[in-house]
Design an enzyme around this catalytic site. Structure first.
Site, PDB file in Angstrom:
ATOM      1  N   ASP A   1       0.989  -1.205  -0.095  1.00  0.00           N
ATOM      2  CA  ASP A   1      -0.257   0.026   0.088  1.00  0.00           C
ATOM      3  C   ASP A   1       0.843   1.215  -0.155  1.00  0.00           C
ATOM      4  OD1 ASP A   1      -2.322   1.436   0.558  1.00  0.00           O
ATOM      5  OD2 ASP A   1      -1.709   1.775   2.515  1.00  0.00           O
ATOM      6  N   LEU A   2       0.332   2.325  -0.400  1.00  0.00           N
ATOM      7  CA  LEU A   2       1.268   3.611  -0.384  1.00  0.00           C
ATOM      8  C   LEU A   2       1.269   4.368   0.801  1.00  0.00           C
ATOM      9  CD1 LEU A   2       3.074   5.465  -2.176  1.00  0.00           C
ATOM     10  CD2 LEU A   2       1.302   6.592  -2.860  1.00  0.00           C
ATOM     11  N   ASP A   3       0.133   5.229   1.100  1.00  0.00           N
ATOM     12  CA  ASP A   3      -0.391   5.821   2.123  1.00  0.00           C
ATOM     13  C   ASP A   3      -0.198   5.405   3.694  1.00  0.00           C
ATOM     14  OD1 ASP A   3      -0.944   7.918   3.857  1.00  0.00           O
ATOM     15  OD2 ASP A   3      -3.091   7.670   3.335  1.00  0.00           O
TER      16      ASP A   3
ATOM     17  N   THR B   1       1.420  10.011   3.624  1.00  0.00           N
ATOM     18  CA  THR B   1       0.693  11.199   3.112  1.00  0.00           C
ATOM     19  C   THR B   1      -0.733  11.477   3.875  1.00  0.00           C
ATOM     20  OG1 THR B   1       0.208   9.485   1.516  1.00  0.00           O
ATOM     21  CG2 THR B   1       1.620  11.272   0.689  1.00  0.00           C
TER      22      THR B   1
ATOM     23  N   LYS C   1      -9.007   6.764   5.696  1.00  0.00           N
ATOM     24  CA  LYS C   1      -7.566   6.177   5.153  1.00  0.00           C
ATOM     25  C   LYS C   1      -7.724   4.892   4.528  1.00  0.00           C
ATOM     26  CE  LYS C   1      -4.110   7.201   8.767  1.00  0.00           C
ATOM     27  NZ  LYS C   1      -3.459   6.661   9.815  1.00  0.00           N
TER      28      LYS C   1
ATOM     29  N   SER D   1      -2.534   0.722  -4.332  1.00  0.00           N
ATOM     30  CA  SER D   1      -3.090   2.057  -3.643  1.00  0.00           C
ATOM     31  C   SER D   1      -4.464   2.442  -4.394  1.00  0.00           C
ATOM     32  CB  SER D   1      -2.008   2.803  -3.806  1.00  0.00           C
ATOM     33  OG  SER D   1      -2.396   4.182  -3.564  1.00  0.00           O
ATOM     34  N   ALA D   2      -5.123   3.079  -3.413  1.00  0.00           N
ATOM     35  CA  ALA D   2      -6.460   3.759  -3.809  1.00  0.00           C
ATOM     36  C   ALA D   2      -6.228   5.121  -4.448  1.00  0.00           C
ATOM     37  CB  ALA D   2      -7.413   3.667  -2.972  1.00  0.00           C
TER      38      ALA D   2
ATOM     39  N   LYS E   1     -10.919  -1.138  -2.015  1.00  0.00           N
ATOM     40  CA  LYS E   1     -10.857  -2.139  -0.861  1.00  0.00           C
ATOM     41  C   LYS E   1     -11.942  -1.851   0.105  1.00  0.00           C
ATOM     42  CE  LYS E   1      -5.821  -0.772  -1.077  1.00  0.00           C
ATOM     43  NZ  LYS E   1      -4.851  -0.070  -0.210  1.00  0.00           N
TER      44      LYS E   1
ATOM     45  N   GLU F   1      -0.196  -3.385   4.402  1.00  0.00           N
ATOM     46  CA  GLU F   1      -1.211  -2.681   4.703  1.00  0.00           C
ATOM     47  C   GLU F   1      -1.461  -1.959   5.948  1.00  0.00           C
ATOM     48  OE1 GLU F   1      -4.246  -1.165   1.666  1.00  0.00           O
ATOM     49  OE2 GLU F   1      -4.057  -0.818   3.837  1.00  0.00           O
ATOM     50  N   ASP F   2      -1.872  -0.589   5.881  1.00  0.00           N
ATOM     51  CA  ASP F   2      -2.080   0.008   7.138  1.00  0.00           C
ATOM     52  C   ASP F   2      -3.642   0.374   7.343  1.00  0.00           C
ATOM     53  OD1 ASP F   2      -2.588   2.251   5.105  1.00  0.00           O
ATOM     54  OD2 ASP F   2      -2.412   3.543   6.562  1.00  0.00           O
TER      55      ASP F   2
HETATM   56  P1  B16 Z   1      -6.186  10.265  -4.259  1.00  0.00           P
HETATM   57  P2  B16 Z   1      -3.688   4.447  -0.084  1.00  0.00           P
HETATM   58  C1  B16 Z   1      -5.387   6.301  -0.376  1.00  0.00           C
HETATM   59  O1  B16 Z   1      -4.035   5.626  -0.423  1.00  0.00           O
HETATM   60  C2  B16 Z   1      -5.372   7.118   1.062  1.00  0.00           C
HETATM   61  O2  B16 Z   1      -5.373   6.343   2.216  1.00  0.00           O
HETATM   62  C3  B16 Z   1      -6.886   7.958   1.185  1.00  0.00           C
HETATM   63  O3  B16 Z   1      -6.873   8.687   2.062  1.00  0.00           O
HETATM   64  C4  B16 Z   1      -6.954   8.805  -0.198  1.00  0.00           C
HETATM   65  O4  B16 Z   1      -8.251   9.380  -0.064  1.00  0.00           O
HETATM   66  C5  B16 Z   1      -7.105   7.690  -1.426  1.00  0.00           C
HETATM   67  O5  B16 Z   1      -5.645   7.111  -1.495  1.00  0.00           O
HETATM   68  C6  B16 Z   1      -7.272   8.327  -2.650  1.00  0.00           C
HETATM   69  O6  B16 Z   1      -6.172   9.223  -2.910  1.00  0.00           O
HETATM   70  O7  B16 Z   1      -6.978  11.490  -3.511  1.00  0.00           O
HETATM   71  O8  B16 Z   1      -4.597  10.790  -4.091  1.00  0.00           O
HETATM   72  O9  B16 Z   1      -6.649   9.596  -5.430  1.00  0.00           O
HETATM   73  O10 B16 Z   1      -3.618   4.245   1.268  1.00  0.00           O
HETATM   74  O11 B16 Z   1      -4.659   3.361  -0.845  1.00  0.00           O
HETATM   75  O12 B16 Z   1      -2.228   4.176  -0.912  1.00  0.00           O
HETATM   76 MG    MG Z   2      -2.923   3.142   3.349  1.00  0.00          MG
END
Ligand code: B16
Ligand code: MG
Length: 229
Positions: free
Chosen positions: A9-11, A17, A45, A114-115, A145, A169-170
């Site tokens: 996962d990224l964030d 972030t 998140k 990542s999302a 997810k 994953e967090d």
């Molecule tokens: P964006 P992850 C997610 O990242 C974030 O945890 C979530 O807070 C955010 O809304 C989502 O990405 C979408 O991000 O606005 O940059 O498309 O944890 O799946 O890496």
């Molecule tokens: Mg995350």
């Protein structure tokens, strides 16, 4: 030796972030007269941008037209990007570079799951993009997810079957997604939120060489879970 797939996962796993998402969402919410706390941010998140805005509007009992909704989505991302623009390698979470280097040197495959639609930009900013054999992000997903799509697409992209993949994953929804994909799930954060993970660690710097070896040697999620941690 079987090649393993390591999906990150990224964030909250590679970079933090969440604080930038929080600042950008707070500016948006306050402009709409909606109070927005860090606890509420926790609930966003791993949630997509569109679903995050829907949640904030529900909390504030605010209704927007289709066009207003689209404009606020753009405003949130512009605010977020202004923070992302300042990012560099100092924002990589402890332990990440060593782990990626170690996986690479042992000949295993690495994917992002990542999302975020900004995932590629962030990986470029922090100088990690070359580690990734496959990037699955918010631009090429149809189901969020806890649906396993993100990780199953990563496994396919790596050419490694799901039961040979490991997910870091967090978010609780991400752990559910990894379990639904029949992959070893490593929760990064607190056990009280991530209790469904196969193992929970307080940070990426807790993934030591012996755990990595165990992950590489485990032939399936079931075999990994025979160990008592
Ligand atoms: P964006 P992850 C997610 O990242 C974030 O945890 C979530 O807070 C955010 O809304 C989502 O990405 C979408 O991000 O606005 O940059 O498309 O944890 O799946 O890496
Ligand atoms: Mg995350």
């Amino acid at each position: 030796m079987t090649t393993k797939g390591f999906i990150f996962d990224l964030d909250g796993v590679i970079v933090d972030t969440a604080k930038y998402h929080y600042m950008a969402w707070k500016e948006l919410a306050n402009s709409l007269g909606i109070a927005f706390s860090e606890a509420q941010n926790e609930q966003l998140k791993g949630v997509s941008r569109v679903d995050s805005l829907k949640k904030i509007l529900t909390w504030g009992q605010v209704t927007l037209s289709y066009q207003e909704f689209a404009d606020w989505m753009t405003a949130k991302n512009d605010g977020y990007l202004s923070y992302i623009d300042q990012m560099d390698e100092r924002e990589i979470l402890p332990g990440v570079v060593d782990l990626l280097s170690s996986i690479r040197s042992k000949g295993h495959a690495i994917a992002l799951g990542s999302a975020s639609k900004n995932a590629r930009l962030i990986l470029e900013k922090v100088g990690l993009i070359s580690f990734f054999d496959c990037i699955v992000d918010g631009t090429n997903l149809t189901k969020a997810k806890p649906d396993p799509e993100v990780f199953l697409t990563g496994s396919k992209g790596l050419g490694v079957p799901p039961n040979s993949c490991v997910v870091f994953e967090d978010a609780a929804a991400g752990i559910k997604a990894a379990n639904a994909a029949n992959m070893i799930s490593i929760g990064i954060g607190k056990k009280e939120f991530l209790f469904e993970a196969d193992i929970v660690l307080s940070g990426m710097d807790q993934v030591n060489e012996s755990l990595l070896e165990l992950l590489i040697q485990s032939v399936s999620k079931e075999s990994f879970n025979q160990y008592q941690f």
